[in-house]
Design a protein around this motif. Structure first.
Motif, mmCIF file in Angstrom:
data_model
loop_
_atom_site.group_PDB
_atom_site.id
_atom_site.type_symbol
_atom_site.label_atom_id
_atom_site.label_comp_id
_atom_site.label_asym_id
_atom_site.label_seq_id
_atom_site.Cartn_x
_atom_site.Cartn_y
_atom_site.Cartn_z
ATOM 1 N N ASP A 88 21.229 57.879 8.259
ATOM 2 C CA ASP A 88 20.455 58.557 7.156
ATOM 3 C C ASP A 88 21.387 59.894 6.901
ATOM 4 O OD1 ASP A 88 18.130 57.518 6.938
ATOM 5 O OD2 ASP A 88 17.040 58.293 8.776
ATOM 6 N N TYR A 89 22.397 59.722 7.688
ATOM 7 C CA TYR A 89 23.417 60.836 7.403
ATOM 8 C C TYR A 89 24.114 60.820 5.992
ATOM 9 C CZ TYR A 89 23.453 62.399 12.436
ATOM 10 O OH TYR A 89 22.725 62.730 13.785
ATOM 11 N N VAL A 90 24.281 61.895 5.476
ATOM 12 C CA VAL A 90 24.898 62.053 4.310
ATOM 13 C C VAL A 90 26.491 62.843 4.538
ATOM 14 C CG1 VAL A 90 25.231 63.096 2.010
ATOM 15 C CG2 VAL A 90 22.831 62.015 2.812
ATOM 16 N N VAL A 91 27.214 62.163 4.062
ATOM 17 C CA VAL A 91 28.643 62.913 4.265
ATOM 18 C C VAL A 91 29.382 62.888 2.917
ATOM 19 C CG1 VAL A 91 30.963 62.757 5.497
ATOM 20 C CG2 VAL A 91 28.805 61.634 6.668
ATOM 21 N N GLU A 92 29.908 64.387 2.810
ATOM 22 C CA GLU A 92 30.573 64.737 1.472
ATOM 23 C C GLU A 92 31.792 65.360 1.933
ATOM 24 O OE1 GLU A 92 26.482 65.085 -1.400
ATOM 25 O OE2 GLU A 92 27.848 66.782 -1.128
ATOM 26 N N LEU A 93 33.018 64.939 0.942
ATOM 27 C CA LEU A 93 34.199 65.401 1.018
ATOM 28 C C LEU A 93 34.465 66.222 0.144
ATOM 29 C CD1 LEU A 93 35.892 62.615 3.201
ATOM 30 C CD2 LEU A 93 34.776 64.688 4.125
ATOM 31 N N ARG A 94 34.794 67.468 -0.272
ATOM 32 C CA ARG A 94 35.474 68.056 -1.187
ATOM 33 C C ARG A 94 36.832 68.290 -1.059
ATOM 34 N NH1 ARG A 94 32.635 72.980 -3.854
ATOM 35 N NH2 ARG A 94 31.190 71.106 -4.803
ATOM 36 N N LEU A 95 37.708 67.644 -1.640
ATOM 37 C CA LEU A 95 39.159 67.690 -1.612
ATOM 38 C C LEU A 95 39.724 69.024 -2.354
ATOM 39 C CD1 LEU A 95 40.114 63.991 -2.405
ATOM 40 C CD2 LEU A 95 39.426 65.048 -0.160
ATOM 41 N N ARG A 96 40.935 69.166 -2.116
ATOM 42 C CA ARG A 96 41.811 70.500 -2.742
ATOM 43 C C ARG A 96 41.487 70.431 -4.133
ATOM 44 N NH1 ARG A 96 47.402 71.908 -0.054
ATOM 45 N NH2 ARG A 96 46.045 71.868 1.543
#
Length: 502
Positions: A88-96
């Motif tokens: 159920d985890y939501v993982v988001e990455l915002r790069l440079r």
């Protein structure tokens, strides 16, 4: 209209109902407070647990952010989600460069409609605080935490849906509500039954009071355990009811005595007044001859004296009935008895009188009243016995009381007559016989004076044996004399000293 309203008061709520609703209200407040505390404690615990899990997941994402950033462009986000175990985890990455890489598992709920990082407006403050916070996306609530990627200076977000937490809290609230309703229903039924049983003695008290108000003074409250409040109330009420009944019966008896006394006094006064008026009318009409005027005036004087003596006795009895304080002082009862016997001997020298008394017998009382009592006893003997009947006057004393006894060896009287000897206007020789000239109040005065001194008067008699009248008086303690309350006692004594009472 106001009188009708006051006589018909508005019906109130029964005590049983008020107590039950009060108990249910207190129980409702207690259950509500307990439920609220339980729900708040569980919610706080679940949120704390969720926050701890978020911090742990965020640390893991931060440690592996470089690997996730390189794998996402190669295999794609959807392929990466299939590789990662369902979660159920939501993982988001915002790069440079501003692009957002979303890494999620195939959990129970749908994925967010847009990147959750775009919903965070104050991301720098959130990163600085490092505390989890709530995000709403399409009606769904997420608990999220953000951080900085160490490798390329981007931003990462780890979120988890709050639906399990809210569902658990809502289920606990439902369970608390159902349990509280069940407890309130059970408590209400139990309280109704127990209060009905516990308040039954109060209903008995109310029924008894209603019966007494209806005129049944013999009713009493049923007994209850004395250790309970209702038991003590019932005992106190029964004592009070007994006293009220006694007072009411005494009031009835007093009214009957008063009515009888007024009737007798009216009858007694009517006779001398009729005689006086008859003689006066005869003299005014000239019917009485000159030689009979002196005899008529003598009869008027005798009737006036008898009426005056009767009025004095009635006033003295009224004085005693009002319980006014007597003149109390040290009185030598032996001297009083010796003087009375000497007076009786002077009136009837041929009557044998035996006197037995100590040299001194001190009591505390009214000297004039005691002289009148002893004189009335001896006068009663002179009136109702022949001159040859022997008389014994005895005076004795112990540590607590004095016993004065006048015994005659005359004809005596039957028991029913002896029981009425202290009644007012009653005569042993007949209810209305005035041969001896007595008023029928002498023995009543004896009993009243004895009672005023805290003592009693008794009589024993039998036909052919004689009559014995005993007077029992307490010794008492010396007291300072009270202010004089009138001259009734001295008037009576002066009248007796002058001769035997009428």
């Amino acid at each position: 209209e106001s009188a009708r309203m006051s006589s018909n008061p508005r019906p109130g709520v029964a005590l049983r109902t008020r107590l039950m609703f009060g108990l249910l209200a207190l129980l409702t407040v207690g259950l509500s407070a307990t439920a609220a505390i339980s729900i708040f404690a569980l919610r706080t615990y679940l949120f704390q647990q969720t926050d701890d899990q978020l911090r742990g997941a965020q640390n893991l994402v931060t440690a592996r952010s470089g690997l996730l950033a390189r794998m996402t462009p190669v295999i794609g986000a959807e392929s990466l989600q299939r590789v990662i175990a369902p979660t159920d985890y939501v993982v988001e990455l915002r790069l440079r460069d501003g692009s957002v890489r979303v890494v999620t598992g195939s959990g129970s709920g749908p994925t967010p409609s847009r990147p959750l990082l775009d919903a965070v407006t104050d991301i720098d403050a959130r990163i600085a605080s490092g505390a989890p916070f709530n995000i709403v996306d399409g009606g769904r609530r997420f608990r999220a935490i953000v951080g900085v990627l160490p490798a390329k200076g981007g931003t990462d977000l780890v979120a988890v849906p709050l639906r399990p937490v809210t569902t658990t809290v809502a289920r606990l609230a439902g369970i608390e509500l159902i349990a509280s309703l069940a407890v309130l229903i059970g408590a209400g039924i139990s309280a109704w039954l127990l209060l009905g049983r516990g308040l039954r003695p109060l209903r008995d008290v109310a029924e008894t009071a209603a019966a007494i108000a209806g005129g049944d003074l013999s009713r009493r409250v049923p007994d209850s355990p004395v250790r309970s409040e209702v038991g003590r109330l019932a005992a106190a009420l029964n004592i009070m009811l007994g006293q009220i009944q006694s007072a009411f019966e005494e009031r009835v008896r007093s009214q009957e005595r008063l009515q009888r006394f007024v009737a007798d006094a009216s009858h007694e006064l009517r006779t001398p007044l009729t005689s006086i008026r008859g003689y006066v009318d005869l003299m005014r009409q000239g019917v009485v001859p000159p030689t009979g005027v002196d005899d008529a005036l003598r009869r008027v004087q005798e009737e006036s004296a008898r009426m005056s003596a009767l009025v004095d006795d009635m006033l003295y009895l009224a004085h005693l009935d009002e319980h006014r304080p007597l003149d109390r002082s040290n009185v030598d009862l032996s001297a009083v008895l010796r003087d009375a016997v000497a007076d009786a001997t002077a009136v009837e020298p041929d009557r044998p009188i035996a006197l037995t008394c100590p040299d001194r017998c001190m009591v505390v009382g009214d000297a004039d009243a005691l002289r009148q009592v002893v004189g009335n006893l001896l006068s009663n003997v002179r009136v109702h016995t022949p001159v040859t009947a022997r008389v014994e006057a005895t005076l004795a004393r112990d540590s607590t009381r004095v016993h004065l006894e006048i015994r005659d060896f005359g004809p005596g009287m039957p028991q029913e007559s002896a029981e009425r000897i202290f009644d007012r206007f009653w005569r042993a020789s007949g209810s209305r016989d005035r041969i001896h000239g007595g008023s029928g109040l002498g023995m009543s005065i004896v009993a009243a004076v004895a009672a005023a001194h805290g003592g009693t008067a008794q009589v024993r008699s039998a036909p052919g044996i004689g009559t014995t009248v005993g007077l029992f008086l307490p010794v008492g303690e010396p007291e300072s004399p009270d202010p004089p309350t009138g001259e009734l006692g001295s008037v009576n004594y002066e009248r007796q000293a002058a001769g035997p009472p009428a």
